[in-house]
Design a protein around this motif. Structure first.
Motif, PDB file in Angstrom:
ATOM      1  N   VAL A  71      21.142 125.074 -14.062  1.00  0.00           N
ATOM      2  CA  VAL A  71      20.897 123.627 -14.126  1.00  0.00           C
ATOM      3  C   VAL A  71      21.148 123.053 -12.731  1.00  0.00           C
ATOM      4  N   PRO A  72      20.103 122.839 -11.951  1.00  0.00           N
ATOM      5  CA  PRO A  72      20.286 122.353 -10.575  1.00  0.00           C
ATOM      6  C   PRO A  72      20.931 120.975 -10.525  1.00  0.00           C
ATOM      7  N   ARG A  73      21.700 120.763  -9.460  1.00  0.00           N
ATOM      8  CA  ARG A  73      22.282 119.446  -9.177  1.00  0.00           C
ATOM      9  C   ARG A  73      21.382 118.732  -8.175  1.00  0.00           C
ATOM     10  N   TYR A  74      20.945 117.521  -8.546  1.00  0.00           N
ATOM     11  CA  TYR A  74      20.108 116.763  -7.626  1.00  0.00           C
ATOM     12  C   TYR A  74      20.297 115.271  -7.880  1.00  0.00           C
ATOM     13  N   SER A  75      20.009 114.475  -6.855  1.00  0.00           N
ATOM     14  CA  SER A  75      20.126 113.021  -6.937  1.00  0.00           C
ATOM     15  C   SER A  75      18.723 112.427  -6.966  1.00  0.00           C
ATOM     16  N   PRO A  76      18.283 111.926  -8.141  1.00  0.00           N
ATOM     17  CA  PRO A  76      16.896 111.440  -8.263  1.00  0.00           C
ATOM     18  C   PRO A  76      16.732 110.024  -7.715  1.00  0.00           C
ATOM     19  N   LYS A  77      16.156 109.912  -6.522  1.00  0.00           N
ATOM     20  CA  LYS A  77      15.893 108.601  -5.925  1.00  0.00           C
ATOM     21  C   LYS A  77      14.478 108.574  -5.359  1.00  0.00           C
ATOM     22  N   PRO A  78      13.460 108.580  -6.249  1.00  0.00           N
ATOM     23  CA  PRO A  78      12.085 108.525  -5.737  1.00  0.00           C
ATOM     24  C   PRO A  78      11.760 107.140  -5.193  1.00  0.00           C
ATOM     25  N   ALA A  79      10.600 107.024  -4.591  1.00  0.00           N
ATOM     26  CA  ALA A  79      10.171 105.741  -4.025  1.00  0.00           C
ATOM     27  C   ALA A  79       9.943 104.723  -5.137  1.00  0.00           C
ATOM     28  N   LEU A  80       9.943 103.441  -4.753  1.00  0.00           N
ATOM     29  CA  LEU A  80       9.747 102.358  -5.708  1.00  0.00           C
ATOM     30  C   LEU A  80       8.380 102.506  -6.379  1.00  0.00           C
ATOM     31  N   GLY A  81       8.364 102.392  -7.711  1.00  0.00           N
ATOM     32  CA  GLY A  81       7.120 102.531  -8.459  1.00  0.00           C
ATOM     33  C   GLY A  81       6.812 103.953  -8.863  1.00  0.00           C
ATOM     34  N   TYR A  82       7.722 104.890  -8.533  1.00  0.00           N
ATOM     35  CA  TYR A  82       7.526 106.294  -8.890  1.00  0.00           C
ATOM     36  C   TYR A  82       8.694 106.763  -9.750  1.00  0.00           C
ATOM     37  N   VAL A  83       8.435 107.748 -10.558  1.00  0.00           N
ATOM     38  CA  VAL A  83       9.468 108.314 -11.428  1.00  0.00           C
ATOM     39  C   VAL A  83       9.372 109.832 -11.372  1.00  0.00           C
ATOM     40  N   ILE A  84      10.478 110.463 -11.754  1.00  0.00           N
ATOM     41  CA  ILE A  84      10.478 111.921 -11.913  1.00  0.00           C
ATOM     42  C   ILE A  84      10.010 112.209 -13.326  1.00  0.00           C
ATOM     43  N   SER A  85       8.814 112.704 -13.444  1.00  0.00           N
ATOM     44  CA  SER A  85       8.224 112.914 -14.766  1.00  0.00           C
ATOM     45  C   SER A  85       8.693 114.203 -15.416  1.00  0.00           C
ATOM     46  N   ALA A  86       9.066 115.198 -14.621  1.00  0.00           N
ATOM     47  CA  ALA A  86       9.504 116.473 -15.191  1.00  0.00           C
ATOM     48  C   ALA A  86      10.162 117.305 -14.104  1.00  0.00           C
ATOM     49  N   THR A  87      10.947 118.291 -14.540  1.00  0.00           N
ATOM     50  CA  THR A  87      11.539 119.271 -13.622  1.00  0.00           C
ATOM     51  C   THR A  87      11.277 120.662 -14.172  1.00  0.00           C
ATOM     52  N   TRP A  88      11.270 121.619 -13.277  1.00  0.00           N
ATOM     53  CA  TRP A  88      10.973 123.007 -13.651  1.00  0.00           C
ATOM     54  C   TRP A  88      11.838 123.929 -12.808  1.00  0.00           C
ATOM     55  N   VAL A  89      12.483 124.895 -13.453  1.00  0.00           N
ATOM     56  CA  VAL A  89      13.331 125.844 -12.740  1.00  0.00           C
ATOM     57  C   VAL A  89      13.036 127.246 -13.251  1.00  0.00           C
ATOM     58  N   ALA A  90      12.960 128.189 -12.332  1.00  0.00           N
ATOM     59  CA  ALA A  90      12.701 129.585 -12.696  1.00  0.00           C
ATOM     60  C   ALA A  90      13.437 130.503 -11.711  1.00  0.00           C
ATOM     61  N   PRO A  91      14.162 131.495 -12.228  1.00  0.00           N
ATOM     62  CA  PRO A  91      14.399 131.737 -13.653  1.00  0.00           C
ATOM     63  C   PRO A  91      15.340 130.696 -14.242  1.00  0.00           C
ATOM     64  N   ALA A  92      15.209 130.477 -15.541  1.00  0.00           N
ATOM     65  CA  ALA A  92      16.029 129.465 -16.208  1.00  0.00           C
ATOM     66  C   ALA A  92      17.431 129.970 -16.505  1.00  0.00           C
ATOM     67  N   THR A  93      17.624 131.293 -16.483  1.00  0.00           N
ATOM     68  CA  THR A  93      18.941 131.877 -16.749  1.00  0.00           C
ATOM     69  C   THR A  93      19.179 133.044 -15.797  1.00  0.00           C
ATOM     70  N   ILE A  94      20.456 133.352 -15.575  1.00  0.00           N
ATOM     71  CA  ILE A  94      20.838 134.550 -14.837  1.00  0.00           C
ATOM     72  C   ILE A  94      21.990 135.216 -15.584  1.00  0.00           C
ATOM     73  N   THR A  95      22.140 136.515 -15.369  1.00  0.00           N
ATOM     74  CA  THR A  95      23.188 137.281 -16.040  1.00  0.00           C
ATOM     75  C   THR A  95      24.348 137.488 -15.081  1.00  0.00           C
ATOM     76  N   LEU A  96      25.543 137.052 -15.509  1.00  0.00           N
ATOM     77  CA  LEU A  96      26.738 137.132 -14.682  1.00  0.00           C
ATOM     78  C   LEU A  96      27.764 138.046 -15.335  1.00  0.00           C
ATOM     79  N   ALA A  97      28.617 138.654 -14.499  1.00  0.00           N
ATOM     80  CA  ALA A  97      29.688 139.519 -14.991  1.00  0.00           C
ATOM     81  C   ALA A  97      30.981 139.124 -14.303  1.00  0.00           C
ATOM     82  N   GLY A  98      32.068 139.164 -15.070  1.00  0.00           N
ATOM     83  CA  GLY A  98      33.374 138.806 -14.532  1.00  0.00           C
ATOM     84  C   GLY A  98      34.382 138.668 -15.648  1.00  0.00           C
ATOM     85  N   SER A  99      35.504 138.078 -15.335  1.00  0.00           N
ATOM     86  CA  SER A  99      36.537 137.876 -16.343  1.00  0.00           C
ATOM     87  C   SER A  99      36.084 136.825 -17.347  1.00  0.00           C
TER      88      SER A  99
END
Length: 388
Positions: free
Chosen positions: A152-180
């Motif tokens: 889940v990326p961290r970002y600050s959505p501040k588009p120009a006036l009159g514009y919106v963030i209509s969607a986001t896309w991230v790939a890969p959506a998951t990763i496999t981690l190992a640890g305690s």
């Protein structure tokens, strides 16, 4: 007998008679020393069921589910106390610090890992050689202590006036981690270390991160090859237009002055194309198959009419989404009016029935009928005499 020897004998004789207490103490001390030496003289004993305990395994790994806790035989040399002990009074520790991956490993047991776990006996009191451990090698199977985490990326959505963030896309959506377990719980959601700032954007933007850019603490990434995270942000204008095709026309209401409804109405065409406009999210939420336009005929007199499509009542269209254009722009509507002759006979029958029920039957009922129906092709008499 030499004089020196005589003096020695006389000294002993004097001591026995004069210092007998000292002699008694010496005998007691000698007895204690003899008992101590006898009790602690080395013995050798074989313990066939010493449990092996694993230590220093990387927190990112665990023993396989089907890994059995092995037991080994150990020959031990030490004090006579060994004769009163069993295999459960000892433990053989296996050092797994050299294991770096999850697979099967052959571990050599070290005599230094053998130790008693009973009070009064330490590792310094016993001796074990490499050949005294049977078997001296055991197999250990390890697995990754892993979990799939969402990206889940961290970002600050501040588009120009009159514009919106209509969607986001991230790939890969998951990763496999190992640890305690604690680290895995803390990083159930993986984010980028540095927040992505959007300032005045008017176009879609894409950001690429490597594993080093992610905040995963001391966890290991198991995905092979190491993933490259691609994050795309779609920036679009706030308002949107959308074409909806083949929207059906539905007739509602009643023809004025009658009980007739849609069966007496003809509409051309029965489907139209409309162009809608509104907030992007609202326009995107419109399901084309559910949209319809309603034609209310209750306010239209009989005859032919031209009805603009934009004046129809939209069905399943959000209130803040407007129809700005239609093809065709208007509908042709024909409404058939009531038949006057039918109305005359209905009124005549009503009068006859009321007279009959009241008991006042006239000799004759004469009605003057003025019939001028537009749709009647056969001659209609202007007067009709009705007898009971």
């Amino acid at each position: 007998m030499r004089p020196a020897f005589r003096r020695y004998i006389r000294s002993i004789h004097h001591t026995l008679h004069e210092d007998w207490g000292l002699i008694l103490v010496a005998l007691l001390v000698a007895t204690v020393f003899w008992w101590e030496v006898d009790e602690n003289r080395n013995v050798s004993r074989y313990f066939p069921d010493v449990e092996v305990r694993f230590s220093n395994l990387d927190p990112a790994m665990v023993l396989a589910r089907d890994q059995k806790i092995p037991k080994v035989g150990v020959r031990v040399s030490g004090p006579r106390l060994l004769q009163d002990l069993d295999g459960v009074d000892f433990v053989m520790r296996a050092d797994l610090s050299d294991i770096r991956d999850a697979t099967a490993h052959e571990i050599v047991l070290n005599p230094k890992g053998f130790s008693p776990i009973v009070p009064g006996l330490s590792s310094d009191d016993i001796r074990v050689r490499q050949g005294d451990i049977i078997p001296s090698r055991i197999e250990v199977i390890t697995e990754w202590n892993s979990r799939v985490a969402r990206v889940v990326p961290r970002y600050s959505p501040k588009p120009a006036l009159g514009y919106v963030i209509s969607a986001t896309w991230v790939a890969p959506a998951t990763i496999t981690l190992a640890g305690s377990d604690a680290e895995l719980a803390r990083h159930a959601i993986v984010r980028n270390k540095n927040e992505l700032v959007l300032d005045g954007e008017t176009e879609t933007k894409e950001q690429v991160w490597t594993v080093e850019d992610l905040d995963i603490g001391n966890l290991k990434v198991l995905d092979t090859p190491k993933p490259v995270i691609r994050f795309k942000i779609f920036v679009e204008p706030f308002f949107r237009k959308r074409l909806v095709s083949d929207v059906p026309i539905r007739v509602a209401g009643k023809i004025p002055g009658t009980t007739a409804t849609a069966g007496s109405v003809s509409v051309e065409p029965t489907n139209v194309d409309i162009l809608i406009q509104g907030a992007r999210l609202k326009v995107n939420s419109v399901a084309p198959d559910s949209v319809a336009l309603e034609l209310d005929i209750s306010r239209l007199p009989p005859g032919e009419h031209k009805v603009p499509v934009v004046h129809l009542n939209p069905i399943n269209l959000p209130s803040d989404v407007q129809i700005i254009e239609a093809t065709p722009t208007a509908l042709t509507v024909w409404i058939q009016g009531p038949h006057e002759l039918e109305t005359v006979f209905q009124e005549l029958w009503k009068g006859v029935r009321e007279s009959y029920l009241s008991g006042n039957l006239p000799e004759a009922i004469t009605r003057t009928l003025s019939v001028t129906p537009a749709n009647v092709t056969t001659p209609v008499p202007t007067q009709m005499e009705v007898k009971p």
